[in-house]
Design an enzyme around this catalytic site. Structure first.
Site, PDB file in Angstrom:
ATOM      1  N   GLN A 220      37.698  -5.130  21.290  1.00 34.59           N
ATOM      2  CA  GLN A 220      38.959  -5.244  22.028  1.00 34.59           C
ATOM      3  C   GLN A 220      38.871  -4.637  23.423  1.00 34.59           C
ATOM      4  OE1 GLN A 220      41.506  -7.002  21.037  1.00 34.59           O
ATOM      5  NE2 GLN A 220      40.765  -7.402  18.984  1.00 34.59           N
TER       6      GLN A 220
ATOM      7  N   LYS B 169      36.353 -13.162  22.207  1.00 35.77           N
ATOM      8  CA  LYS B 169      37.516 -12.401  22.680  1.00 35.77           C
ATOM      9  C   LYS B 169      37.438 -12.169  24.181  1.00 35.77           C
ATOM     10  CE  LYS B 169      37.802  -9.892  18.310  1.00 35.77           C
ATOM     11  NZ  LYS B 169      38.928 -10.407  17.531  1.00 35.77           N
TER      12      LYS B 169
ATOM     13  N   ASP C  15      32.633   0.142  18.780  1.00 36.15           N
ATOM     14  CA  ASP C  15      33.102  -1.221  18.526  1.00 36.15           C
ATOM     15  C   ASP C  15      33.932  -1.621  19.747  1.00 36.15           C
ATOM     16  OD1 ASP C  15      34.708  -3.378  17.932  1.00 36.15           O
ATOM     17  OD2 ASP C  15      35.290  -2.682  15.947  1.00 36.15           O
TER      18      ASP C  15
ATOM     19  N   HIS D 131      38.850  -1.304  12.449  1.00 34.03           N
ATOM     20  CA  HIS D 131      38.864  -2.657  11.881  1.00 34.03           C
ATOM     21  C   HIS D 131      37.964  -2.647  10.639  1.00 34.03           C
ATOM     22  CE1 HIS D 131      37.920  -6.990  11.736  1.00 34.03           C
ATOM     23  NE2 HIS D 131      38.945  -7.187  12.532  1.00 34.03           N
TER      24      HIS D 131
ATOM     25  N   CYS E 281      43.341  -6.726   9.728  1.00 31.43           N
ATOM     26  CA  CYS E 281      42.066  -6.181   9.227  1.00 31.43           C
ATOM     27  C   CYS E 281      41.978  -4.672   9.434  1.00 31.43           C
ATOM     28  CB  CYS E 281      40.850  -6.877   9.864  1.00 31.43           C
ATOM     29  SG  CYS E 281      40.767  -8.608   9.494  1.00 31.43           S
TER      30      CYS E 281
HETATM   31  N1  PMP Z   1      36.489  -4.869  15.670  1.00 25.08           N
HETATM   32  C1  PMP Z   1      37.685  -5.041  16.245  1.00 25.08           C
HETATM   33  C2  PMP Z   1      38.369  -3.866  16.863  1.00 25.08           C
HETATM   34  C3  PMP Z   1      38.266  -6.309  16.278  1.00 25.08           C
HETATM   35  O1  PMP Z   1      39.456  -6.491  16.836  1.00 25.08           O
HETATM   36  C4  PMP Z   1      37.567  -7.396  15.693  1.00 25.08           C
HETATM   37  C5  PMP Z   1      38.164  -8.791  15.669  1.00 25.08           C
HETATM   38  N2  PMP Z   1      39.486  -8.849  15.237  1.00 25.08           N
HETATM   39  C6  PMP Z   1      36.316  -7.160  15.130  1.00 25.08           C
HETATM   40  C7  PMP Z   1      35.816  -5.885  15.139  1.00 25.08           C
HETATM   41  C8  PMP Z   1      35.525  -8.268  14.516  1.00 25.08           C
HETATM   42  O2  PMP Z   1      35.161  -9.183  15.488  1.00 25.08           O
HETATM   43  P1  PMP Z   1      34.482 -10.572  15.077  1.00 25.08           P
HETATM   44  O3  PMP Z   1      35.375 -11.163  14.043  1.00 25.08           O
HETATM   45  O4  PMP Z   1      34.452 -11.340  16.349  1.00 25.08           O
HETATM   46  O5  PMP Z   1      33.129 -10.258  14.545  1.00 25.08           O
END
Ligand code: PMP
Length: 406
Positions: free
Chosen positions: A203, A226, A200, A123, A364
């Site tokens: 997910q 999430k 990270d 991401h 993203c």
């Molecule tokens: N890493 C991953 C794998 C994600 O899916 C996301 C959210 N789409 C993020 C980081 C960022 O999370 P947040 O926007 O809650 O900070």
């Protein structure tokens, strides 16, 4: 214990609303999950009964709020099996957690010629903070490739881990593909070369049982929203000795021990990294969410989600011109796909007409989309409260879209 999906659905008020004339079919959980009544109630109770600022208050409400907030930290600690509650920092979410590590750890540990290794499926939140700190410190960003199935090319890892690798930062579960990465193996290999590892877990948190000690992760970041908790709150786990050694990330109230104009000394962990009034309601909500989640039978939840993944994948594969992007052997319940000749956002808009919420676009993960040579996908991401009827509604909606966009 087994898993009764209808009983779980009943606890999520939003799942009972209608959208565009149909019952809501919420398949955008990868972006943000819905909240059970218990979490909504706990957040409301905080505001109704003991709203006040925490930590330095001598009065009753402040003490009650402090206790609830620190109790939530302990709930997070237990949920991820960290050894100490002071290894758990409350953050605004995964992005904040990764930026904290890239900035504070990076400033201490990265110098010219050092390397940070990320993967091709990250991401943007796990790419850009590393790019920024690498640029600042003169370090290099290296990338571990993925194969067409969306799995890490583990043979390459051996070559990419060099004497200069200081940090490996990777997703536990890919948001775009659903791939569950072999993080324990990556951590073992990185540690053998003396590199630290940040996982990270954005997910992974809603789908997998987390155990930072068993994984051996140095840092583990995830977002509350999430995992059935409110937005604007998350947690970052860091190994005690690493966090203790890191300089503060931001300065302000809460994070100090003593301030004079000549010199400031900093508070102990975890407060050293929690400058300013925190998201108290969010922390309490995160604690409530993980407590709620922890009461479910994790194996039964996993079996339910794997059943949904197999069922929904099978249903979508019946549709002509549809290709699934991300076919790793080990997957969480996330299905990305493209329809030949149709733009993902048009498919998403047609699904929305029937009350089916999915996400479309690059999620993203633009470098990953570049690897596949596509601009984006349609992504259906399931949560434990989704059922086979949701998968049927998705398949019917996509089949309709395929006809209309032919
Ligand atoms: N890493 C991953 C794998 C994600 O899916 C996301 C959210 N789409 C993020 C980081 C960022 O999370 P947040 O926007 O809650 O900070």
């Amino acid at each position: 214990m087994s898993f009764d999906v209808e009983a779980v659905r009943a606890q999520f008020p939003i799942l009972h609303r209608r959208v565009n004339g149909g019952e809501l079919v919420y398949l955008d959980n990868g972006a943000s999950s819905q909240k059970p009544q218990r979490v909504i109630d706990e957040v409301a109770r905080y505001y109704r009964e003991f709203n006040s600022n925490i930590h330095r208050g001598v009065h009753h409400l402040s003490q009650q709020a402090t206790e609830a907030y620190e109790h939530a930290r302990e709930t997070v600690r237990a949920h991820i099996n960290a050894e100490h509650a002071r290894e758990v920092l409350f953050t605004g979410g995964t992005t904040h957690g990764i930026n904290l590590v890239a900035s504070a750890w990076g400033r201490r540990h990265l110098s010219r010629g050092d390397e940070v290794l990320v993967t091709a499926m990250e991401h943007h939140s796990n790419i850009v903070p590393w790019q920024l700190i690498c640029e600042e410190r003169g370090a290099k960003l290296r990338v571990l490739p993925v194969n067409r199935a969306g799995e890490l090319v583990m043979d390459e890892l051996e070559k990419l881990l060099t004497a200069r690798t200081r940090m490996v930062a990777l997703a536990h579960v890919s948001n775009s593909l659903g791939t569950i990465n072999p993080v324990a193996r990556v951590i073992e290999m990185a540690h053998a070369r003396g590199a630290a590892v940040l996982v990270d877990g954005a997910q992974a948190a809603p789908h997998l049982q987390l155990d930072v000690r068993e994984l051996g992760a140095d840092f583990y970041a995830f977002s509350g929203h999430k995992v059935f908790a409110p937005t604007g709150i998350g947690a970052l786990y860091g190994k005690l000795e690493l966090l203790e050694d890191m300089p503060p990330y931001q300065g302000g109230g809460e994070m100090i021990e003593r301030v004079t104009f000549d010199k400031t000394t900093f508070a102990d962990l975890p407060h050293k990294f929690e400058a300013g009034t925190p998201n108290i309601a969010g922390g309490i909500g995160l604690g409530a969410a993980l407590h709620w989640f922890g009461e479910l039978d994790a194996d039964a939840v996993a079996a339910h989600e794997q059943d949904l993944l197999a069922y929904a994948t099978g249903r979508l594969k019946e549709i002509e011109r549809l290709s699934i992007i991300g076919t790793a052997r080990d997957k969480a319940c996330v299905i990305s796909f493209v329809l030949e000749g149709a733009h993902p956002s048009d498919v998403g808009a047609l699904l929305n007409q029937q009350g089916v919420a999915v996400r479309t676009g690059h999620h993203c993960t633009q470098p990953l989309m570049d690897f596949y040579g596509i601009s984006g996908t349609v992504r259906a991401s399931f949560a434990l409260y989704n059922n086979r009827a949701d998968a049927d509604a998705l398949a019917a909606g996509v089949a309709r879209a395929a006809k209309m966009l032919a």
